[in-house]
Write a protein that holds these residues in place. Structure first.
Motif, PDB file in Angstrom:
ATOM      1  N   ALA A   1       0.813  -1.223   0.000  1.00  0.00           N
ATOM      2  CA  ALA A   1       0.000   0.000   0.000  1.00  0.00           C
ATOM      3  C   ALA A   1       0.842   1.268   0.000  1.00  0.00           C
ATOM      4  O   ALA A   1       0.418   2.306  -0.506  1.00  0.00           O
ATOM      5  CB  ALA A   1      -0.938  -0.011   1.203  1.00  0.00           C
ATOM      6  N   ASN A   2       2.052   1.199   0.563  1.00  0.00           N
ATOM      7  CA  ASN A   2       2.876   2.401   0.714  1.00  0.00           C
ATOM      8  C   ASN A   2       4.126   2.379  -0.155  1.00  0.00           C
ATOM      9  O   ASN A   2       5.217   2.760   0.269  1.00  0.00           O
ATOM     10  CB  ASN A   2       3.249   2.592   2.187  1.00  0.00           C
ATOM     11  N   ASN A   3       3.974   1.884  -1.382  1.00  0.00           N
ATOM     12  CA  ASN A   3       5.020   1.924  -2.418  1.00  0.00           C
ATOM     13  C   ASN A   3       6.190   0.981  -2.169  1.00  0.00           C
ATOM     14  O   ASN A   3       7.260   1.138  -2.756  1.00  0.00           O
ATOM     15  CB  ASN A   3       5.563   3.352  -2.603  1.00  0.00           C
ATOM     16  N   GLY A   4       5.985  -0.023  -1.318  1.00  0.00           N
ATOM     17  CA  GLY A   4       7.009  -1.048  -1.157  1.00  0.00           C
ATOM     18  C   GLY A   4       6.634  -2.299  -1.927  1.00  0.00           C
ATOM     19  O   GLY A   4       5.754  -2.277  -2.795  1.00  0.00           O
ATOM     20  N   VAL A   5       7.333  -3.393  -1.635  1.00  0.00           N
ATOM     21  CA  VAL A   5       6.988  -4.688  -2.215  1.00  0.00           C
ATOM     22  C   VAL A   5       7.122  -5.750  -1.127  1.00  0.00           C
ATOM     23  O   VAL A   5       7.878  -5.604  -0.173  1.00  0.00           O
ATOM     24  CB  VAL A   5       7.879  -5.084  -3.421  1.00  0.00           C
ATOM     25  N   ASP A   6       6.387  -6.844  -1.288  1.00  0.00           N
ATOM     26  CA  ASP A   6       6.505  -7.999  -0.410  1.00  0.00           C
ATOM     27  C   ASP A   6       6.608  -9.230  -1.309  1.00  0.00           C
ATOM     28  O   ASP A   6       5.605  -9.770  -1.759  1.00  0.00           O
ATOM     29  CB  ASP A   6       5.295  -8.094   0.515  1.00  0.00           C
ATOM     30  N   ARG A   7       7.847  -9.615  -1.598  1.00  0.00           N
ATOM     31  CA  ARG A   7       8.106 -10.761  -2.477  1.00  0.00           C
ATOM     32  C   ARG A   7       9.132 -11.669  -1.790  1.00  0.00           C
ATOM     33  O   ARG A   7      10.281 -11.770  -2.226  1.00  0.00           O
ATOM     34  CB  ARG A   7       8.659 -10.308  -3.832  1.00  0.00           C
ATOM     35  N   GLN A   8       8.728 -12.298  -0.729  1.00  0.00           N
ATOM     36  CA  GLN A   8       9.658 -13.164  -0.019  1.00  0.00           C
ATOM     37  C   GLN A   8       9.977 -14.397  -0.864  1.00  0.00           C
ATOM     38  O   GLN A   8       9.212 -14.797  -1.734  1.00  0.00           O
ATOM     39  CB  GLN A   8       9.073 -13.539   1.334  1.00  0.00           C
ATOM     40  N   ALA A   9      11.122 -14.992  -0.576  1.00  0.00           N
ATOM     41  CA  ALA A   9      11.667 -16.052  -1.425  1.00  0.00           C
ATOM     42  C   ALA A   9      10.683 -17.203  -1.621  1.00  0.00           C
ATOM     43  O   ALA A   9      10.101 -17.706  -0.661  1.00  0.00           O
ATOM     44  CB  ALA A   9      12.966 -16.574  -0.827  1.00  0.00           C
ATOM     45  N   ALA A  10      10.510 -17.604  -2.882  1.00  0.00           N
ATOM     46  CA  ALA A  10       9.714 -18.769  -3.263  1.00  0.00           C
ATOM     47  C   ALA A  10       8.248 -18.652  -2.870  1.00  0.00           C
ATOM     48  O   ALA A  10       7.588 -19.654  -2.600  1.00  0.00           O
ATOM     49  CB  ALA A  10      10.319 -20.057  -2.704  1.00  0.00           C
ATOM     50  N   THR A  11       7.740 -17.430  -2.826  1.00  0.00           N
ATOM     51  CA  THR A  11       6.309 -17.188  -2.657  1.00  0.00           C
ATOM     52  C   THR A  11       5.690 -16.964  -4.046  1.00  0.00           C
ATOM     53  O   THR A  11       6.412 -16.794  -5.031  1.00  0.00           O
ATOM     54  CB  THR A  11       6.060 -15.942  -1.794  1.00  0.00           C
ATOM     55  N   PRO A  12       4.371 -16.934  -4.152  1.00  0.00           N
ATOM     56  CA  PRO A  12       3.751 -16.694  -5.458  1.00  0.00           C
ATOM     57  C   PRO A  12       4.204 -15.397  -6.122  1.00  0.00           C
ATOM     58  O   PRO A  12       4.392 -15.359  -7.355  1.00  0.00           O
ATOM     59  CB  PRO A  12       2.252 -16.676  -5.129  1.00  0.00           C
TER      60      PRO A  12
END
Length: 410
Positions: free
Chosen positions: A20-31
């Motif tokens: 929501a605040n211009n970051g990302v959440d792409r932890q390893a081996a997640t979708p």
């Protein structure tokens, strides 16, 4: 290379796993990590290069101009921290793709193949947010970590690295390219370059890192019915250990040591049960190994006293110790010359954070470059670097990679 094409790719990748605040959440081996991997693989395919995926999930886009010759690797990682920034890691991968395409066009126009081939890499699990330790993929690639051991590592939900990679279709079987050198560009994650108005940081060494795996064992009991004098509360003791880790930096010169507890798990984690077990990881870092060793000794002594006072047990194990690594002088001199030729200001700088380049530097001559970070913040949604600084960094990486494929650091 056109800056508009690079920026278009960068800002597109930032939409994958966007927060929501211009970051990302792409932890390893997640979708969402899988989606960025799919994007990377499609980019490689569209460029006409060969894609390889190895047995720990590292992805390589190969440009083979000289059959049988080793490869110069350039890249970084596409995974992120939870609620992380969109620049950390991803910038270096996308910069490498565009640097490689520019060099590929030059090689084909010249009609003569360079000494080494080129490969763009997306390393697996550099962040270590979901699976510890961090810098996993490049450390397996260089032989610092055992692959089978890393595939068995589990996240907090009990999912193993092997299961997670198989689940997203990226547990590969390729051996990966034979490396002759490596270069990586990254945001600084500190405020030195911004403060001094300098365009490029030339990383000369990494800090010494020591983690402590701490298990606090108390006794489970009722939060209402158990007398205060009869409690053996693991969480109360753990909270004091967290403060010890924070306050041990006061024993040394300002900023000579940094410390934190970034992960804590609690059992049984019920609102009406006194905690029986708390697990936490303490992180100590300094440019001087003796300072880290002194801080470790102080913490072990203080934790021993605390355990006796609270009548509980505390198990402490050394974990993920990483020595200072120094980057080759020839690479620093080459990078300084390239920066000067591009009209860019540069300075030597240390990295307090871990990077894939630090692992690669144990195996092949490696170059690590920084561009400025606004306010020096990272691993959060507020992480920011300007488009102008990013484009400048792509030009710098292209210049370094161009020299490396010709054999400059061989």
């Amino acid at each position: 290379m056109t800056s508009s094409a690079f920026l278009q790719d960068f800002h597109h990748v930032a939409t994958i796993g966007a927060t929501a605040n211009n970051g990302v959440d792409r932890q390893a081996a997640t979708p969402d990590d899988a989606k960025t991997r799919d994007w990377f693989g499609q980019w490689i395919h569209d460029a006409g290069w060969q894609l390889q995926v190895d047995g720990i999930g590292n992805m390589f886009g190969l440009l083979e101009w000289t059959p049988g010759a080793p490869f110069i690797l350039i890249g970084s990682h596409l995974d992120s921290q939870p609620l992380g920034g969109r620049f950390d890691g991803a910038y270096g991968v996308i910069a490498a793709l565009h640097a490689a395409r520019a060099i590929d066009l030059e090689v084909r126009a010249a009609g003569t193949a360079p000494r080494f081939n080129l490969a763009v890499v997306n390393w697996f699990n550099e962040e270590g947010g979901r699976f510890a330790p961090s810098v996993m993929g490049s450390s397996v690639f260089t032989g610092l970590f055992d692959r089978e051991q890393m595939l068995s590592v589990k996240d907090l939900q009990g999912v193993s690295v092997r299961e997670a990679l198989e689940g997203i279709g990226y547990l590969g079987t390729d051996a990966g390219p034979k490396a002759a050198g490596y270069a990586e560009i990254h945001i600084e994650q500190g405020r030195i370059l911004e403060r001094e108005g300098i365009s490029i940081g030339l990383v000369d060494s990494s800090w010494y890192t020591q983690k402590l795996d701490i298990e606090v064992l108390g006794e489970q009991s009722h939060t209402g019915a158990t007398a205060m004098a009869d409690r053996h509360d693991a969480l109360v003791a753990a909270s004091k250990i967290i403060l010890m880790v924070h306050e041990v930096t006061n024993d040394f010169d300002e900023e000579a040591l940094v410390s934190s507890v970034g992960q804590l798990t609690l059992e049984p984690n019920s609102p009406i049960v006194v905690a029986r077990r708390v697990h936490l990881v303490a992180d100590l870092r300094s440019g001087d190994p003796e300072i880290v060793n002194a801080a470790r000794a102080r913490l072990l002594a203080d934790i021993g006293k605390l355990a006796a006072e609270h009548d509980i047990k505390v198990n402490v194990k050394d974990f993920d110790i990483r020595p200072i690594r120094r980057f080759p002088e020839a690479g620093l001199e080459l990078s300084a010359k390239i920066a000067a030729n591009l009209g860019l200001s540069s300075r030597r700088i240390q990295t307090m954070a871990g990077h894939d380049s630090v692992a690669m530097n144990t195996a092949v001559p490696s170059v690590m470059l920084f561009i400025p970070s606004v306010d020096g913040v990272s691993h959060c949604e507020r992480e920011f670097t300007s488009d102008e600084d990013m484009v400048t960094g792509v030009q710098m990486l292209t210049g370094v990679a161009r020299e490396l494929v010709q054999g400059e650091l061989a």
